[in-house]
Scaffold this motif. Structure first.
Motif, PDB file in Angstrom:
ATOM      1  N   CYS A  56       0.871  -1.198  -0.072  1.00  0.00           N
ATOM      2  CA  CYS A  56      -0.134   0.029   0.115  1.00  0.00           C
ATOM      3  C   CYS A  56       0.698   1.280   0.044  1.00  0.00           C
ATOM      4  N   CYS A  90      -5.744   0.393   5.419  1.00  0.00           N
ATOM      5  CA  CYS A  90      -6.056  -0.918   5.720  1.00  0.00           C
ATOM      6  C   CYS A  90      -5.679  -1.663   6.948  1.00  0.00           C
ATOM      7  N   ARG A  92      -3.688  -4.133   7.512  1.00  0.00           N
ATOM      8  CA  ARG A  92      -2.269  -4.406   7.521  1.00  0.00           C
ATOM      9  C   ARG A  92      -1.543  -3.002   7.876  1.00  0.00           C
ATOM     10  N   CYS A  93      -2.045  -2.081   7.253  1.00  0.00           N
ATOM     11  CA  CYS A  93      -1.210  -0.805   7.203  1.00  0.00           C
ATOM     12  C   CYS A  93      -1.273  -0.262   8.656  1.00  0.00           C
ATOM     13  N   ARG A  94      -2.523  -0.359   9.128  1.00  0.00           N
ATOM     14  CA  ARG A  94      -2.788   0.093  10.607  1.00  0.00           C
ATOM     15  C   ARG A  94      -1.692  -0.459  11.635  1.00  0.00           C
TER      16      ARG A  94
END
Length: 137
Positions: A56, A90, A92-94
Motif C-alpha cells: 500500500c 487498511c 495491515r497498514c494500521r
C-alpha cells in the motif's frame, strides 16, 4: 476512548492529492500517501498494486521516508486516485504504522468529516510489536 486532534494538516492532504492526480495511472498505482516528518518535511509515495499483495502507499511511504533519512513521522494521510479523497489505512497498514510509529496521527474521514486521530484509535487494544522489541533488549 477516541481522542481526536482538532488540527487537520490540509497541506499534507493536498500533497497526497497532488500525487494521486499526477502520478497514479492505471491499475498499478491507485493510491497516494503523504507523511509529515517530525522536522516538518513532507514525503510522498504511491502504492505498487500486484495480485500477490503489493504494498500500500502507506507502506511504500515508510521506505521512501527512510531513504531520505526520515525515521519519525508525525502525521500520515492516504488519498485515492480519480478524486476519491481521503481513504483510511487498511488493517495491515494500521498494524505496521502502529508498530513503527506508536504516536502517529492519521488523517481519516470523508469530505466535511475529515479529522485527525491517533493510530492507536484505529487499532484499539492491539498487540504492539514495538513493545516486544523492548522486552528483547
Amino acid at each position: 476512548m477516541t481522542v481526536q486532534t482538532p488540527h487537520v494538516d490540509d497541506e499534507l492532504i493536498q500533497a497526497a492529492a497532488h500525487v494521486a492526480r499526477t502520478r497514479c495511472r492505471g491499475d498499478n498505482h491507485t493510491m497516494a500517501a503523504a507523511g509529515r516528518a517530525q522536522d516538518g518535511r513532507i514525503v510522498t509515495a504511491v502504492n505498487a498494486y500486484h495480485f500477490t499483495g503489493g504494498p500500500c502507499a502507506e507502506l511504500v511511504l515508510i521506505g521512501a521516508a527512510a531513504a531520505q533519512g526520515i525515521y519519525e513521522l508525525d502525521t500520515i494521510v492516504a488519498v485515492g486516485d480519480r478524486d476519491r479523497g481521503v481513504v483510511p489505512p487498511c488493517g495491515r497498514c494500521r498494524q505496521v504504522l502502529l508498530d513503527y510509529f506508536p504516536a502517529l496521527k492519521v488523517i481519516v474521514g470523508a469530505e466535511d468529516r475529515v479529522r485527525t486521530v491517533l493510530v492507536t484509535d484505529l487499532l484499539p487494544e492491539s498487540y504492539v510489536w514495538a513493545d516486544h522489541q523492548l522486552d528483547a533488549e
